[in-house]
Design a protein around this motif. Structure first.
Motif, PDB file in Angstrom:
ATOM      1  N   GLU A 162       0.817  -1.223   0.000  1.00  0.00           N
ATOM      2  CA  GLU A 162       0.000   0.000   0.000  1.00  0.00           C
ATOM      3  C   GLU A 162       0.840   1.259   0.000  1.00  0.00           C
ATOM      4  OE1 GLU A 162       0.401  -2.004   2.544  1.00  0.00           O
ATOM      5  OE2 GLU A 162       0.634  -0.884   4.424  1.00  0.00           O
ATOM      6  N   ALA A 163       2.150   1.120   0.303  1.00  0.00           N
ATOM      7  CA  ALA A 163       2.996   2.314   0.371  1.00  0.00           C
ATOM      8  C   ALA A 163       2.914   3.103  -0.932  1.00  0.00           C
ATOM      9  CB  ALA A 163       4.441   1.914   0.658  1.00  0.00           C
ATOM     10  N   ALA A 164       2.680   2.394  -2.037  1.00  0.00           N
ATOM     11  CA  ALA A 164       2.664   3.059  -3.329  1.00  0.00           C
ATOM     12  C   ALA A 164       1.262   3.468  -3.770  1.00  0.00           C
ATOM     13  CB  ALA A 164       3.251   2.110  -4.372  1.00  0.00           C
ATOM     14  N   ALA A 172      -8.505  -1.500  -5.944  1.00  0.00           N
ATOM     15  CA  ALA A 172      -8.207  -2.282  -7.161  1.00  0.00           C
ATOM     16  C   ALA A 172      -7.263  -3.439  -6.830  1.00  0.00           C
ATOM     17  CB  ALA A 172      -7.602  -1.374  -8.224  1.00  0.00           C
ATOM     18  N   ALA A 173      -6.344  -3.195  -5.885  1.00  0.00           N
ATOM     19  CA  ALA A 173      -5.416  -4.262  -5.494  1.00  0.00           C
ATOM     20  C   ALA A 173      -6.187  -5.418  -4.852  1.00  0.00           C
ATOM     21  CB  ALA A 173      -4.356  -3.722  -4.531  1.00  0.00           C
ATOM     22  N   LEU A 174      -7.231  -5.097  -4.068  1.00  0.00           N
ATOM     23  CA  LEU A 174      -8.059  -6.161  -3.474  1.00  0.00           C
ATOM     24  C   LEU A 174      -8.669  -7.037  -4.567  1.00  0.00           C
ATOM     25  CD1 LEU A 174     -10.139  -4.496  -0.589  1.00  0.00           C
ATOM     26  CD2 LEU A 174      -8.401  -6.291  -0.373  1.00  0.00           C
ATOM     27  N   THR A 175      -9.173  -6.381  -5.622  1.00  0.00           N
ATOM     28  CA  THR A 175      -9.774  -7.127  -6.730  1.00  0.00           C
ATOM     29  C   THR A 175      -8.724  -8.025  -7.398  1.00  0.00           C
ATOM     30  OG1 THR A 175     -11.256  -5.270  -7.101  1.00  0.00           O
ATOM     31  CG2 THR A 175     -11.088  -6.871  -8.886  1.00  0.00           C
ATOM     32  N   PRO A 194      -5.791  -0.593   6.453  1.00  0.00           N
ATOM     33  CA  PRO A 194      -7.084  -1.131   6.885  1.00  0.00           C
ATOM     34  C   PRO A 194      -7.938  -1.579   5.707  1.00  0.00           C
ATOM     35  CG  PRO A 194      -7.014   1.260   7.184  1.00  0.00           C
ATOM     36  CD  PRO A 194      -5.639   0.840   6.748  1.00  0.00           C
ATOM     37  N   ILE A 195      -7.622  -1.088   4.508  1.00  0.00           N
ATOM     38  CA  ILE A 195      -8.375  -1.524   3.322  1.00  0.00           C
ATOM     39  C   ILE A 195      -7.944  -2.935   2.928  1.00  0.00           C
ATOM     40  CG2 ILE A 195      -8.795  -1.093   0.868  1.00  0.00           C
ATOM     41  CD1 ILE A 195      -8.608   1.896   1.442  1.00  0.00           C
ATOM     42  N   LEU A 196      -6.649  -3.142   2.746  1.00  0.00           N
ATOM     43  CA  LEU A 196      -6.184  -4.485   2.348  1.00  0.00           C
ATOM     44  C   LEU A 196      -6.566  -5.532   3.385  1.00  0.00           C
ATOM     45  CD1 LEU A 196      -2.618  -3.851   0.848  1.00  0.00           C
ATOM     46  CD2 LEU A 196      -4.812  -3.982  -0.334  1.00  0.00           C
ATOM     47  N   LEU A 197      -6.453  -5.138   4.673  1.00  0.00           N
ATOM     48  CA  LEU A 197      -6.724  -6.099   5.761  1.00  0.00           C
ATOM     49  C   LEU A 197      -8.155  -6.615   5.767  1.00  0.00           C
ATOM     50  CD1 LEU A 197      -4.999  -4.608   8.931  1.00  0.00           C
ATOM     51  CD2 LEU A 197      -4.451  -6.746   7.759  1.00  0.00           C
ATOM     52  N   ALA A 198      -9.056  -5.901   5.091  1.00  0.00           N
ATOM     53  CA  ALA A 198     -10.462  -6.319   5.079  1.00  0.00           C
ATOM     54  C   ALA A 198     -10.686  -7.550   4.202  1.00  0.00           C
ATOM     55  CB  ALA A 198     -11.341  -5.167   4.584  1.00  0.00           C
ATOM     56  N   TYR A 199      -9.664  -7.945   3.424  1.00  0.00           N
ATOM     57  CA  TYR A 199      -9.851  -9.096   2.530  1.00  0.00           C
ATOM     58  C   TYR A 199     -10.353 -10.303   3.334  1.00  0.00           C
ATOM     59  CZ  TYR A 199      -9.263 -12.500  -1.093  1.00  0.00           C
ATOM     60  OH  TYR A 199      -9.530 -13.481  -2.019  1.00  0.00           O
ATOM     61  N   TYR A 217     -10.340  -9.157  12.038  1.00  0.00           N
ATOM     62  CA  TYR A 217     -10.223  -7.846  11.375  1.00  0.00           C
ATOM     63  C   TYR A 217     -10.736  -6.708  12.243  1.00  0.00           C
ATOM     64  CZ  TYR A 217     -11.055  -4.086   8.011  1.00  0.00           C
ATOM     65  OH  TYR A 217     -11.075  -2.872   7.362  1.00  0.00           O
ATOM     66  N   GLU A 218     -11.964  -6.879  12.776  1.00  0.00           N
ATOM     67  CA  GLU A 218     -12.562  -5.772  13.528  1.00  0.00           C
ATOM     68  C   GLU A 218     -11.911  -5.567  14.890  1.00  0.00           C
ATOM     69  OE1 GLU A 218     -16.811  -5.736  13.398  1.00  0.00           O
ATOM     70  OE2 GLU A 218     -16.841  -5.846  11.199  1.00  0.00           O
ATOM     71  N   ASP A 219     -11.042  -6.476  15.279  1.00  0.00           N
ATOM     72  CA  ASP A 219     -10.291  -6.302  16.530  1.00  0.00           C
ATOM     73  C   ASP A 219      -8.917  -5.688  16.293  1.00  0.00           C
ATOM     74  OD1 ASP A 219     -12.351  -7.353  18.024  1.00  0.00           O
ATOM     75  OD2 ASP A 219     -11.589  -9.408  17.894  1.00  0.00           O
ATOM     76  N   THR A 220      -8.595  -5.391  15.037  1.00  0.00           N
ATOM     77  CA  THR A 220      -7.288  -4.776  14.789  1.00  0.00           C
ATOM     78  C   THR A 220      -7.343  -3.288  15.110  1.00  0.00           C
ATOM     79  OG1 THR A 220      -7.773  -4.214  12.472  1.00  0.00           O
ATOM     80  CG2 THR A 220      -6.762  -6.378  12.889  1.00  0.00           C
TER      81      THR A 220
END
Ligand SMILES: Nc1ncnc2c1ncn2[C@@H]1O[C@H](COP(=O)(O)OP(=O)(O)OP(=O)(O)O)[C@@H](O)[C@H]1O
Ligand SMILES: [Mg+2]
Length: 244
Positions: A162-164, A172-175, A194-199, A217-220
């Motif tokens: 996600e740094a980039a 889009a990366a999740l897809t 937090p976006i990627l972690l939702a996978y 996830y929701e405990d992070t």
């Protein structure tokens, strides 16, 4: 246990000899000092935790044990400018599937530019979308790798991808990750996103003073802090920026 094709990398176990020095890097990092074994999800395993918790050190050690160079890239990349590698990989025992992945990549943001230079020099750009990675922005270049270089049936190790990426590109990366998982790929990703972690097809492993433990996830902290901040940001800013 029944034989399963995936995960390709099932488990990593630490076997520290008597000669290691627990006061020195990397064994002085609490999560790594206590490392026993870590089992991976067939689809996606996330490493999370505070800055300095040991995520990159473990990911790098796994990559080295799998035959990658410390610079990252494919296993054909042989560069050695990223500096010192920790000895951790020598004390890791990897449990692998009988099924060997047919693709793989070790992405690390900090040395990606060197890997891009190598791709330019060797004229090996087809896999990167045909355009020099140096003529693309950091995020564009990473998306080119994710969309063009990763072919599926792969084992992919990513350190803070996600740094980039802008928020929309993280979506889009999740897809893209989901498509590759559907093509029998396995990912191990160190992230603060937090976006990627939702996978959903994932196992989240938190590195902290208690070791390396699975968390929902929701405990992070990533989920809780981001959600709280966005829902109440005027109030949170007042608190954060209040004069002493
Ligand atoms: N070559 C080194 N020599 C000594 N200490 C090191 C070395 N490389 C890393 N460290 C230390 O090891 C610890 C773990 O570093 P690591 O890069 O694995 O953290 P991380 O969890 O990936 O953090 P971040 O979220 O900031 O990327 C840190 O305290 C770091 O300062
Ligand atoms: Mg790191």
């Amino acid at each position: 246990m029944a034989l399963q094709a995936r995960p390709y990398l099932q488990q990593v176990r630490a076997s520290y000899g008597a000669d290691i020095d627990l006061r020195r890097h990397p064994y002085n990092v609490p999560a790594l000092r206590q490392l026993d074994s870590v089992a991976f999800h067939a689809d996606v395993t996330f490493f999370i935790g505070e800055n300095g918790a040991g995520k990159s050190t473990l990911l790098e050690a796994i990559a080295l044990a799998l035959g990658y160079s410390i610079e990252g890239g494919t296993r054909n990349v042989r560069l050695n400018s990223a500096g010192e590698q920790s000895p951790l990989h020598q004390s890791l025992r990897l449990s692998k599937s009988y099924q060997v992945p047919s693709d793989g990549y070790f992405f690390r943001a900090e040395s990606f530019s060197n890997v891009a230079t190598l791709a330019d020099q060797t004229g090996y750009l087809a896999g990167y979308g045909g355009k020099s990675l140096h003529q693309q922005s950091h995020g564009e270049a990473f998306m080119a790798v994710l969309l063009n270089k990763f072919r599926g049936r792969g084992l992919y190790l990513l350190d803070e991808p996600e740094a980039a990426l802008s928020p929309s590109r993280q979506l889009a990366a999740l897809t893209a990750i989901h498509r590759l998982v559907g093509e029998q790929s396995q990912f191990i990703i160190a992230t603060h996103s937090p976006i990627l972690l939702a996978y959903p097809n994932a196992k989240i492993l938190r590195f902290d003073d208690a070791g390396i433990n699975e968390v929902a996830y929701e405990d992070t902290e990533h989920y809780a802090v981001t959600r709280d901040f966005l829902n109440h940001y005027p109030r949170r800013l007042e608190q954060l920026l209040a004069p002493d």
